[in-house]
Write an enzyme that holds these catalytic residues in place. Structure first.
Site, short mmCIF file in Angstrom:
data_model
loop_
_atom_site.label_atom_id
_atom_site.label_comp_id
_atom_site.label_asym_id
_atom_site.label_seq_id
_atom_site.Cartn_x
_atom_site.Cartn_y
_atom_site.Cartn_z
CE LYS A 1 -2.49 -0.41 3.70
NZ LYS A 1 -3.41 -0.16 4.83
CE LYS B 1 -5.71 -4.55 3.70
NZ LYS B 1 -4.49 -4.21 4.49
#
Ligand code: G3H
Length: 236
Positions: free
Chosen positions: A38, A94
């Site tokens: 991320k 996600k």
């Protein structure tokens, strides 16, 4: 595809969020179980470019489970983002599931069957029906994180009974469960005792406790030790 599945494992695994392949190697060498790609410069669910995610997957080389965030959008745009990340070979993707309706969730999950994890933000509260909705939509797991990354940790936003109910709900619907949000090593014993499949970290394992600074391998190693030596869910 790695083997992490919703289990009755009494000891959670350690997820560490990284911004690229070099940090992925740092986390891997320190013993992290899940390497989560991320961009910490872009909030709680900032997506990295798929090519960077591909490089993270290659650097991990199957030695740990990998995940990547597809952004905090919802709707059809997120379905395309899921497909792009699925093509990198990452194990799990996600996505934020806050305002999305069930059709949008099912569309996103269908782009990577068995590999999509729904992220809820503690600031929004956690409805009791979330595990059932995500399971029906075809999700592999669910996690609670914090949207605001200014140091307010998850346990300051949701009480242990609420977190325990979420973990139990996920397990009851065959979903992996994760807890995250400005956590520190000191949070591990209490949260591990709730029985989640994994605990997620970044800021608390970075230099100066700042998620935008570099990942600190020594801090990751301390978290690995705390996870390994901490309480077990069945001791709760
Ligand atoms: O998924 C993991 C969390 O977003 C980690 O970030 P944080 O520890 O900086 O809140």
């Amino acid at each position: 595809m790695s083997d992490i599945q919703p289990t009755s494992s009494v000891r959670p695994r350690l997820l560490v969020s990284v911004r690229g392949p070099d940090e992925a190697l740092t986390a891997l060498r320190a013993g992290a179980d899940l390497i989560d790609a991320k961009d910490p410069e872009r909030g709680a669910l900032g997506a990295l470019h798929p090519e960077t995610v591909r490089a993270v997957v290659a650097r991990v080389g199957g030695r740990a489970v990998t995940s990547a965030v597809a952004g905090d959008g919802t709707g059809t745009g997120i379905a395309e983002a899921v497909a792009a990340l699925a093509a990198t070979g990452v194990d799990f993707i996600k996505i934020a599931v806050g305002p999305a309706d069930d059709d949008a969730l099912a569309e996103a999950a269908a782009r990577a069957p068995g590999r999509v994890i729904g992220v809820l933000f503690a600031e929004d509260g956690v409805a009791d029906d979330v595990p059932a909705r995500l399971s029906a939509a075809g999700f592999a797991g669910a996690m609670i994180d914090t949207r605001g990354k200014t140091g307010t940790a998850l346990p300051m936003l949701l009480a242990a009974p609420q977190l325990a109910a979420f973990v139990a709900g996920c397990r009851g619907h065959g979903l992996m469960s994760g807890l995250a949000g400005s956590l520190g090593v000191a949070d591990i014993p209490a949260l591990a005792g709730l029985g989640p499949d994994y605990l997620g970290f970044r800021g608390g394992l970075c230099r100066a406790g700042d998620r935008r600074q570099a990942l600190d391998g020594a801090r990751v190693a301390r978290a690995v030790t705390a996870m390994r030596d901490g309480p077990r869910a069945d001791a709760a």
